[in-house]
Design an enzyme around this catalytic site. Structure first.
Site, PDB file in Angstrom:
ATOM      1  N   ASP A 677     -21.692  56.386  16.232  1.00 18.44           N
ATOM      2  CA  ASP A 677     -20.468  56.684  15.489  1.00 18.44           C
ATOM      3  C   ASP A 677     -19.496  57.510  16.353  1.00 18.44           C
ATOM      4  O   ASP A 677     -18.298  57.232  16.425  1.00 18.44           O
ATOM      5  CB  ASP A 677     -20.872  57.440  14.208  1.00 18.44           C
ATOM      6  N   LYS A 681     -15.687  56.627  18.108  1.00 19.12           N
ATOM      7  CA  LYS A 681     -14.498  57.492  18.005  1.00 19.12           C
ATOM      8  C   LYS A 681     -13.933  57.800  19.391  1.00 19.12           C
ATOM      9  O   LYS A 681     -12.705  57.796  19.602  1.00 19.12           O
ATOM     10  CB  LYS A 681     -14.842  58.779  17.261  1.00 19.12           C
TER      11      LYS A 681
END
Ligand code: ADP
Ligand code: ASP
Ligand code: MG
Length: 820
Positions: A677, A681
């Site tokens: 995750d 980003k």
């Protein structure tokens, strides 16, 4: 003397009829009146249909029975009021009329033809019966009432079915009538007499004109047209929901409006009353206390465009060919032929080369007009000076009307934009030299869309945002709650944000008028429509959404792949879903291209740093010429929480369990602990800063060491996790000895991008960031040696939903102008 006209819609059943009788009784008590009545609703159509059937030899029985039933219902309603004598007076008249109708129908059937003079006399029977019943009813109510014979008052000229009243002659005739004889005069509308004394009609919907002609002939102080709406609206209220009532309009405006189709007034109504400056008030029989619309010499000049009208069932006729060019008198020959055929022309355009002239006529008249032209230009057609006469049917004329239009610029441009926004094709455009109207010819199928789009464009200054929500999970639900809570604030800012579509993984629910934010969950559950993004996309055009915004609150890759198609269909895209921006670089670029060419916004602020304004600030820096040299940040709220707890002495397994229980992690905490995750980003930030990278270019070190068995179910994994507690505690302790803390950090620098556990010293910005906080430090050409830092809470659905909401709001003034 005041003239009041009541249309068929005001006389259609006993309740309405008696309401009219009460209004007339009240009015007659205040002064002398003349009431002009139409036939009860449906009667004129039925009489015409009966003639039609009889001509073709088809049965008329059902039609005659319908007419009989309508009048019998009226009579049985009136009966208790009338008393025996008056009731039988009407019964005799009606029986006589019914007998005449039936007799004439037999004759028509035998002949297989109905001469116009027979038709005229036959059809006005409806009006005569209205007037007869009203007369006895008023008498029963004690009003001194009597009938005024339209054939005695009006002298008319023109065709038997479509005559015009000679007002001057009628005024002279009216002098001979002793108006003092009655307090309330009742006159059947729709008809007059010609100089041979024959009954003639004034055209369909002609009772309005009867009233105006009577007001002019009697020198009335006021003419009132009573109907079933509160007055004249700025667009047909049956077609556009939020049509606005006009309190005042000038004679010219009313004339253009009725001429170009507003059914509320017959086109010929205004001329006689304007000539004698008689004010005309349009009022609602069912809401008599409403002020109505006043047509007079005054208008309120607040708006340049006052109204929009539509005239349907039109055919455009093209006369074109080399023989037209420069030939003097061609146009006059064309229009002489049309006018001699008794056809009226609604709009004319001519190409500047004079190669062609085009005009619109009612589709009913198109064949007559074509035959007349073919006869008049037989020679030219034979010698091919003219091309064959071309007809295009199924058209509507949409007109903008307003006295103030001549002083304003840009109105036509705005109009054309609205037509394009409605997805309609412009067939022709014309502006009258009075500049009081601009008319566009469009396909009739698209007329409603054109009216809605034009009405929005000229009369609605609020910003629409039509949300199409895909994914109704945590964030989606929270977003809708927030939108619901903000409606009043938005309304004050003239933002009309509606939920027009909502889908979950199995179903979707669509409503162009907006789905109720209180009950959307039930409506979605009850919907029988399967979730289908292709259908949703096609619906954007069908539903005429003005400013559609696709809000993707899933984390689904397949949904992310549809964004370019949605943008092509006219939707902005707002999403917290990271999949689109972290797919292949090719797809990343394709998305930006789609946004650019379709002039749509693609907003994804919440993909990094939840609600923090990260992307927008980074974009601004880059756009202003800044260059990113280095970045580091804590980009995961869940890992920020877990590492904060580790620092406070909690074990890895316990901190993970608590974070999971509190809903800070994904349902499977390995999704957070894997570092993927955060890597996504970082990739988004790096790409935003201009680095052309793929996800594989990012060096990802998860929280869990490689030799740890992280397989199995979530529960199995959670049970095994304590095996890592000692290892993690050692790492924390050794960092502490150096005066540092452990943080899960994403980094970008000239060596590339990486995510992993890092030791952070006390003087670094990330040292104190924990407890679910995010922090991002950008070191750039302008921001060095001290970085540009963004810091704030970055976990949970509420803050993410608020970020999505803010993105959605940024589309407010990006309303579509042209869709295709
Ligand atoms: P009546 O039977 O009273 O003559 P009509 O049906 O002929 O009534 O005319 C009234 C109707 O005209 C209204 O019910 C309305 O639907 C329609 N209409 C069309 N355009 C307009 C407009 N611009 N303003 C008001 N009404 C309109
Ligand atoms: N009854 C006639 C019609 O329906 C005239 C009118 O109502 O104005 O056309
Ligand atoms: Mg009417």
């Amino acid at each position: 003397m005041k003239v009041l006209k009541f249309g068929g819609t005001s006389l259609g059943d006993w309740e309405r009829f008696s309401q009219v009788a009460s209004i007339l009784t009240d009015e007659a008590a205040q002064g002398r009146i003349a009431a002009v009545l139409s036939a009860p609703a449906t009667i004129t159509n039925s009489l015409i249909a009966a003639i039609d059937n009889a001509t073709k030899g088809q049965s008329v029985q059902a039609i005659v029975e319908h007419i009989d039933t309508v009048f019998n219902h009226l009579l049985s309603g009136a009966s208790p009021v009338l008393g025996e004598a008056l009731e039988s007076e009407f019964k005799v008249r009606f029986a006589h009329q019914l007998g005449q109708w039936q007799q004439k129908l037999k004759g028509i059937e035998l002949l297989g033809y109905c001469p116009d003079e027979v038709q005229a006399d036959f059809v006005v029977g409806g009006e005569r019966m209205s007037a007869a019943l009203m007369e006895v009813l008023l008498k029963a109510k004690g009003v001194q009432a009597g009938q005024l014979d339209p054939k005695q008052v009006f002298l008319a000229q023109g065709g038997i079915l479509e005559s015009a009243v000679d007002i001057q002659a009628s005024r002279e005739r009216a002098q001979n009538i002793d108006l003092n004889a009655n307090q309330a005069w009742i006159m059947p509308g729709f008809c007059a007499a010609n100089d041979e004394g024959q009954t003639v009609l004034l055209g369909r919907n002609g009772s309005d004109y009867s009233a105006a002609a009577l007001a002019a002939s009697l020198g009335a102080s006021q003419c009132e047209i009573w109907t079933d709406v509160d007055g004249v609206y700025n667009v047909d209220p049956r077609l556009v929901n939020n049509a606005k009532l006009m309190s005042k309009l000038s004679y010219q405006e009313a004339m253009e409006l009725s001429y170009f189709g507003a059914k509320v007034l017959h086109p010929k109504t205004i001329t006689p009353i304007a000539q004698y400056h008689i004010p005309c008030v349009i009022k609602n029989t069912f809401n008599p206390s409403a002020p109505g619309s006043v047509v007079s010499r005054e208008t309120d000049g607040s708006e340049a465009v006052k109204a929009i009208s539509n005239l349907d069932n039109m055919t455009m006729i093209d006369v074109a060919g080399p023989g037209m060019k420069g030939m003097v008198g061609m146009a006059s020959r064309v229009f002489a032929a049309i006018s001699n055929a008794g056809v009226s022309v609604s709009l004319i355009t001519q190409s500047s080369s004079e190669y062609s002239v085009s005009f619109c006529v009612a589709s009913n008249d198109a064949k007559t007009a074509q035959d007349a032209l073919e006869r008049a230009f037989e020679l030219e057609l034979k010698n091919e000076f003219l091309e064959p006469i071309r007809l295009k049917s199924g058209l509507s004329i949409v007109s903008l009307i307003g006295d103030g239009m001549k002083t304003r610029k840009g109105i036509a441009a705005k109009f054309l934009n609205a037509i394009a926004a409605a997805g309609a094709n412009l067939v022709a455009l014309a502006q009258g030299s009075s500049e009081r109207s601009i008319s566009a010819v469009v396909n009739q199928q698209q007329v409603k869309n054109v009216l809605v789009a034009s009405h929005r464009c000229f009369f609605d200054d609020s910003h629409d945002i039509d949300v199409l929500l895909v994914g109704a999970g945590n964030i989606g639900k929270e977003l809708l709650e927030q939108i619901k809570g903000q409606q009043q604030v938005l309304a004050k800012q003239k933002i009309r944000m509606r939920l027009c579509a909502v889908t979950n993984s199995s179903k979707m629910h669509l409503d162009e008028q907006g789905i109720d934010l209180e009950s959307w969950q039930d409506e979605l559950a009850a919907s029988e429509q399967a979730a289908d993004l292709t259908k949703l996309r096609a619906w954007i055009s069908d539903a005429q959404l003005r400013n559609p915004v696709l809000v993707d609150c899933t984390s689904n890759d397949a949904v992310a792949q549809t964004y370019p198609d949605f943008m092509a269909a006219g939707a902005h895209v707002v999403t917290p879903n990271k999949k689109a921006n972290t797919g292949s670089l090719g797809y990343y670029q394709k998305l930006r291209h789609a946004a650019l060419v379709n002039k749509r916004q693609f907003l994804y602020e919440t993909t990094v740093g939840a609600g923090l304004p990260v992307i927008d600030n980074l974009k601004k820096l880059v756009a202003a010429g800044d260059e990113l040299h280095k970045f580091n940040g804590i980009l995961s709220g869940s890992l920020s929480y877990i590492f904060g707890e580790l620092e406070a002495g909690m074990s890895l397994s316990e901190a993970t369990k608590i974070a999971r229980d509190k809903g800070f992690t994904e349902p499977d905490p390995r999704d957070d602990l894997s570092g993927m995750d955060v890597a996504r980003k970082v990739l988004i930030l790096a790409r935003e800063a201009g680095f052309n990278l793929e996800i594989d270019d990012i060096n990802i070190e998860g929280v869990l060491p490689d030799n740890f068995d992280a397989t199995g179910s979530v529960e199995e994994f959670m049970q095994r996790l304590p095996e890592l507690d000692a290892w993690m505690a050692d790492m924390i302790a050794s960092a502490k000895q150096e005066g540092k803390v452990l943080r899960y950090v994403g980094e970008i620098d000239e060596q590339g991008c990486k995510v992993g556990i890092a030791k952070v010293a006390a003087d670094e910005p990330l040292f104190s960031v924990k407890g679910g906080e995010n922090a991002l430090a950008f070191y750039s050409r302008y921001y060095q040696p001290l970085p540009f830092v963004l810091r704030g809470y970055g976990a949970g659905g509420a803050v993410t939903a608020a970020g999505v909401f803010a993105d959605v709001l940024r589309t407010a003034n990006w309303t579509r102008e042209v869709t295709q």
